[in-house]
Write an enzyme that holds these catalytic residues in place. Structure first.
Site, PDB file in Angstrom:
ATOM      1  N   LYS A 205       0.857  -1.189   0.000  1.00  0.00           N
ATOM      2  CA  LYS A 205       0.000   0.000   0.000  1.00  0.00           C
ATOM      3  C   LYS A 205       0.889   1.234   0.000  1.00  0.00           C
ATOM      4  O   LYS A 205       1.710   1.421   0.900  1.00  0.00           O
ATOM      5  CB  LYS A 205      -0.902  -0.017   1.237  1.00  0.00           C
ATOM      6  CG  LYS A 205      -1.790   1.215   1.325  1.00  0.00           C
ATOM      7  CD  LYS A 205      -2.779   1.104   2.461  1.00  0.00           C
ATOM      8  CE  LYS A 205      -3.590   2.366   2.591  1.00  0.00           C
ATOM      9  NZ  LYS A 205      -4.524   2.308   3.726  1.00  0.00           N
ATOM     10  N   ARG A 215     -10.727   9.828   2.415  1.00  0.00           N
ATOM     11  CA  ARG A 215     -10.555  10.454   3.727  1.00  0.00           C
ATOM     12  C   ARG A 215     -11.706  11.403   4.018  1.00  0.00           C
ATOM     13  O   ARG A 215     -12.106  11.565   5.175  1.00  0.00           O
ATOM     14  CB  ARG A 215      -9.184  11.139   3.803  1.00  0.00           C
ATOM     15  CG  ARG A 215      -8.058  10.101   3.781  1.00  0.00           C
ATOM     16  CD  ARG A 215      -6.665  10.702   3.694  1.00  0.00           C
ATOM     17  NE  ARG A 215      -5.667   9.647   3.516  1.00  0.00           N
ATOM     18  CZ  ARG A 215      -4.380   9.876   3.250  1.00  0.00           C
ATOM     19  NH1 ARG A 215      -3.942  11.113   3.143  1.00  0.00           N
ATOM     20  NH2 ARG A 215      -3.548   8.860   3.101  1.00  0.00           N
ATOM     21  N   LYS A 268      -2.252  -1.377  -3.792  1.00  0.00           N
ATOM     22  CA  LYS A 268      -3.120  -0.211  -3.664  1.00  0.00           C
ATOM     23  C   LYS A 268      -2.312   1.060  -3.691  1.00  0.00           C
ATOM     24  O   LYS A 268      -1.306   1.114  -2.987  1.00  0.00           O
ATOM     25  CB  LYS A 268      -3.874  -0.346  -2.335  1.00  0.00           C
ATOM     26  CG  LYS A 268      -4.742   0.827  -1.988  1.00  0.00           C
ATOM     27  CD  LYS A 268      -5.361   0.607  -0.644  1.00  0.00           C
ATOM     28  CE  LYS A 268      -6.150   1.848  -0.293  1.00  0.00           C
ATOM     29  NZ  LYS A 268      -6.641   1.831   1.050  1.00  0.00           N
ATOM     30  N   SER A 294     -10.393   5.698  -4.244  1.00  0.00           N
ATOM     31  CA  SER A 294     -11.325   6.818  -4.372  1.00  0.00           C
ATOM     32  C   SER A 294     -10.869   7.870  -5.381  1.00  0.00           C
ATOM     33  O   SER A 294     -11.679   8.365  -6.170  1.00  0.00           O
ATOM     34  CB  SER A 294     -11.516   7.455  -2.994  1.00  0.00           C
ATOM     35  OG  SER A 294     -10.269   7.848  -2.440  1.00  0.00           O
TER      36      SER A 294
HETATM   37  C1  PBG Z   1      -7.195   3.574   5.735  1.00  0.00           C
HETATM   38  C2  PBG Z   1      -7.629   3.269   4.348  1.00  0.00           C
HETATM   39  C3  PBG Z   1      -7.497   4.147   3.292  1.00  0.00           C
HETATM   40  C4  PBG Z   1      -8.122   3.550   2.199  1.00  0.00           C
HETATM   41  C5  PBG Z   1      -8.606   2.305   2.614  1.00  0.00           C
HETATM   42  N1  PBG Z   1      -8.264   2.138   3.965  1.00  0.00           N
HETATM   43  C6  PBG Z   1      -6.939   5.521   3.227  1.00  0.00           C
HETATM   44  C7  PBG Z   1      -5.607   5.837   3.753  1.00  0.00           C
HETATM   45  O1  PBG Z   1      -4.728   4.987   3.873  1.00  0.00           O
HETATM   46  O2  PBG Z   1      -5.428   7.009   4.052  1.00  0.00           O
HETATM   47  C8  PBG Z   1      -8.225   4.208   0.865  1.00  0.00           C
HETATM   48  C9  PBG Z   1      -9.311   3.772  -0.041  1.00  0.00           C
HETATM   49  C10 PBG Z   1      -9.614   4.727  -1.135  1.00  0.00           C
HETATM   50  O3  PBG Z   1      -8.964   5.787  -1.308  1.00  0.00           O
HETATM   51  O4  PBG Z   1     -10.559   4.424  -1.872  1.00  0.00           O
HETATM   52  N2  PBG Z   1      -6.702   2.606   6.499  1.00  0.00           N
END
Ligand code: PBG
Length: 344
Positions: A205, A215, A268, A294
């Site tokens: 990630k 967020r 991701k 997102s």
């Molecule tokens: C947080 C988390 C995030 C996403 C999934 N779980 C955001 C982050 O790491 O700040 C992002 C998913 C998305 O942007 O669609 N643990």
């Protein structure tokens, strides 16, 4: 895989356009395909009953109260979607430095899991394991002395995982990027008798700008951007999420998480990291998923709304790319829309 290639004879013996001439010919030689069964649908939850709330930065995406999430899951089953993934928007009054709400058996996610397992047993329920929806600092781990502390966070994540497994989750998704969490969670699950709960590790990630709209959706952006942290800018998770410049490191993380007991792994964000998806699939041959996050969704929808691109075609093309890159499946906000289109 290059060794499998047959070198085409010189033109005109080879006219590669022959097989592209008509739709049935193209269908016949198509190498990959997209099906509703490839999809995991991320759903945002909010408190209340009969409530839905638009997520402004993700046109077409809504936060749903549990009763409406149950209806959505029922619709997903009808469309042939095998799994949903839950993300809660936590009441700010329930956030605390200790993040106890994260493992409350009655938190929004755990109540939703119980309702879904009771009412829509046909769908697999996946969850997120990270502290950000519960943390006043908006980070995935505890913030102490300007640092995101690893080992204390892992202890909290284990409690969170056990509460979700207890509620009936099928697949746990640790998305926090702490070290050692997969082994700790797997050990605790075995000890508690949750032998069949899967772990889909967010193994690779990246610290990405593409998470912005998410967020907003879970109400973590303002807090995150206000938190002071050593070694990174405000709002930046680079002390635990990966450097976008790296790809060997992704393989090390995947190897590590598999060795610690992950059943499946994720890369991701998705589209900017298709090379990583391909490398992971080729190196390990395990169930590999990508998260079309997102910001990827918002980019396509934003451009489509202005008439700059054909949104539907861009959606299909972006999702097919994950299959071509070797992914078994995709977490995508487009899941119901694309499943409907594919005739699910
Ligand atoms: C947080 C988390 C995030 C996403 C999934 N779980 C955001 C982050 O790491 O700040 C992002 C998913 C998305 O942007 O669609 N643990």
């Amino acid at each position: 895989m290059a060794e499998r290639f047959h070198t085409p004879p010189p033109f005109p013996a080879a006219r590669l356009r022959r097989a592209r001439r008509t739709a049935p010919l193209r269908a016949l030689v198509r190498e990959t395909g997209l099906s509703p069964e490839d999809l995991i649908w991320p759903l945002f939850l909010l408190e209340g009953e009969g409530r839905r709330e638009a997520v402004e930065s993700m046109p077409g995406v809504e936060r749903l109260s549990i009763d409406l999430a149950v209806e959505a899951a029922r619709a997903a089953v009808g469309l042939g979607i095998p799994a949903i993934c839950l993300f809660p928007k936590t009441d700010p009054a329930k956030k605390s430095d200790a993040c106890e709400e994260a493992w409350s058996p009655d938190n929004l996610t755990n109540r939703a899991i119980r309702a879904l397992k009771a009412e829509v047993p046909e769908i697999a329920v996946m969850t997120d394991i990270a502290l950000d929806p519960y943390n006043p600092a908006g980070h995935d781990g505890y913030l102490k002395g300007g640092e995101i502390v690893n080992d204390e966070t892992v202890e909290a994540l284990v409690k969170m995982a056990l509460a979700q497994a207890e509620a009936g989750a099928d697949i746990l998704g640790p998305s926090d990027m702490m070290d050692g969490r997969i082994g700790a969670i797997r050990g605790a699950l075995e000890e508690a008798g949750h032998r069949d709960v899967l772990i889909l590790s967010y193994a690779a990630k990246y610290a990405s700008a593409f998470y912005g709209p998410f967020r907003d959706a879970v109400g973590a952006r303002a807090a995150l951007e206000g938190a002071e942290i050593k070694g990174a800018a405000k709002g930046d998770k680079s002390t635990y999420q990966m450097d976008p410049a790296n790809s060997d490191e992704a393989l090390r993380l995947v190897a590590r998480d598999l060795a610690e007991g992950a059943d499946m792994v994720m890369v991701k964000p998705g589209m900017p990291y298709l090379d990583v998806c391909r490398r992971v699939k080729e190196a390990f041959g395990v169930p590999t998923f990508a998260y079309q996050v997102s910001g990827e969704y918002a980019m396509i929808e934003g451009a489509a709304a202005r008439g700059w691109i054909d949104g539907e075609r861009a959606m299909l093309e972006s999702l097919l790319a994950f299959k071509r890159a070797g992914c078994n499946g995709i977490l995508t906000y487009y899941a119901p829309r694309v499943a409907r289109l594919l005739g699910g």
